[in-house]
Design a protein around this motif. Sequence first.
Motif, PDB file in Angstrom:
ATOM      1  N   PRO A  61       0.813  -1.176   0.347  1.00  0.00           N
ATOM      2  CA  PRO A  61      -0.390  -0.162  -0.059  1.00  0.00           C
ATOM      3  C   PRO A  61       0.873   1.311  -0.026  1.00  0.00           C
ATOM      4  O   PRO A  61       0.352   2.243  -0.301  1.00  0.00           O
ATOM      5  CB  PRO A  61      -1.065   0.087   1.397  1.00  0.00           C
ATOM      6  CG  PRO A  61      -0.183  -0.430   2.151  1.00  0.00           C
ATOM      7  CD  PRO A  61       0.899  -1.903   1.528  1.00  0.00           C
ATOM      8  N   THR A  74      -0.581   4.103  -4.927  1.00  0.00           N
ATOM      9  CA  THR A  74      -1.454   3.638  -4.527  1.00  0.00           C
ATOM     10  C   THR A  74      -2.430   4.817  -4.781  1.00  0.00           C
ATOM     11  O   THR A  74      -1.727   6.046  -4.549  1.00  0.00           O
ATOM     12  CB  THR A  74      -1.641   3.498  -3.320  1.00  0.00           C
ATOM     13  OG1 THR A  74      -0.978   4.032  -2.841  1.00  0.00           O
ATOM     14  CG2 THR A  74      -0.902   1.542  -3.534  1.00  0.00           C
ATOM     15  N   MET A 133      -4.731   0.401  -6.835  1.00  0.00           N
ATOM     16  CA  MET A 133      -3.208   0.262  -6.074  1.00  0.00           C
ATOM     17  C   MET A 133      -2.364  -0.208  -7.762  1.00  0.00           C
ATOM     18  O   MET A 133      -3.007  -1.078  -8.588  1.00  0.00           O
ATOM     19  CB  MET A 133      -2.831  -0.957  -5.057  1.00  0.00           C
ATOM     20  CG  MET A 133      -4.011  -0.749  -3.662  1.00  0.00           C
ATOM     21  SD  MET A 133      -4.212  -1.282  -2.439  1.00  0.00           S
ATOM     22  CE  MET A 133      -2.259  -1.397  -2.525  1.00  0.00           C
TER      23      MET A 133
END
Length: 500
Positions: free
Chosen positions: A72, A451, A469
């Motif tokens: 992430p 992301t 993402m």
Amino acid sequence: MKQCLFLFCCAALALRCAGQAVTDDGLPLLQSRLAAILDEPRFAQAQWGVKVVSLDSGQTLFERNADKLLKPASNTKLYTAALALDRLGPDFRIKTGFYAAAKPDAAGVIHGDVLVYGRGDPSFSARFNGGDYKKALRPALDALLAAGVKKIDGGLVGDESYFRGAPFGTDWTWEDLQEYYGAPASALTVQDNVIDLIFKAGLAEGDPCVIATLPESGIVTFSNRTQTASPNARGRIRLYRPLGESVVYAWGGVPLGTEVEGESVSVPKPALWFVTMLKEGLAQRGVPVTCGLREENWLTREVSPIVWSNLVEIASVPSRPLSEIVKQTLKPSENLYAQLLLLQVGAQAGATNRDTERAGLAEMQTFLQSAGISRNMAQLEEGSGLSRGCLVTPSATVRLLTFMNRHRDRDIFVDALPVAGVDGTLRNRFKGTMAAGNIRAKTGSLGGVNTLSGYVTTAAKKKLAFSLMLNNYRDETAARAALDAVAVQLAEFSGSNPTP
């Protein structure tokens, strides 16, 4: 040159002109346009994870690998900020205390050392004071003077033992630790534990460059190997601070008559730097400190604990409210603040005899379960996303965003997010599109990772939560263009009933 032109044309085609909204009310058209972006040949070896959900209906509008675990990057901060607001509340403040064996005598003299006990307040910083470095420690100085302190006949002890464990997040890489974004997390933090540097050209070509620090401090020394270059040269500086050391090596050059700003280096001993700056500030206020400085951490306190019954509190300083700290965490994507928030949650959970980061992560798991996010959907290792070991699914992030959209602190959470084309890490993105001033989202970037997750209102005034993402793709410019193209498509969608 041909590749750059190709990327430019792709981005321009995807973003189009502002106001050209998708006018087809059918969801299939939106889905096909999003799929076309994700299926571009340049992403063949990369991995996309996408999920888009209507906050009005709860229906999924689009998804691709939504249940795959991906890195992430700084989207991790969404989880940390939500946890801190949920567990601590927006009005929570962090106390920094000043302690001694006795209060000042009639002449204002403290006889003996003053213990400066930090509890993780990040707001002793120019960032909270309009960029003014001189104001960072003003609350601490004002509190001591208001307590009647006119002289400290002893030293200053910077104590960071409130947090237990390493000063870096799990799996932060050693290359990051000298950088501003890898600054150590200490319970006694000042100026983001970073020194900003300015390199000015010398008087003549070949002369060493002049190094200025902001704020002024001798906590680090320099091995200055720079040279003043010709006026037409390109200014470039390289820095290296060995792990744990206070010497910064500098190479490169600055063109004659110019200066290079924007360089910075993390401070290796934050607690010692805090009391160093505090001593300097007290001296400027006419309050001498007669003895030396030292630092204490959780390791030394295990064998030599503080005997609180032998101390009195001279003064204390509350932090800015948590709502402000969260905003200063999310908008500029400040790694140190995010890690300090996770540690704060761990400390408040009663982590007196265990690693504070682990205690914070345990609270994170409990919180995520309450948001409907299972352990296999989000595997976090620290609070900022700097770790390459953090993994989450797009579905987890969308569930978090949906949960926070119903949370008691929803408005504070949403207000803390960067606004497209306006502020934070999105200030230079989405300008001239329907996403500008509309999307509120958290960015994230690491090597090969980009992301973007947050909220958008469509052209039909429907509210969506989304998580985009892209992993294993090194061209950051092209990656951002693709993320932005998807987000603009969402903003332009005019479907009156966006459900499958």
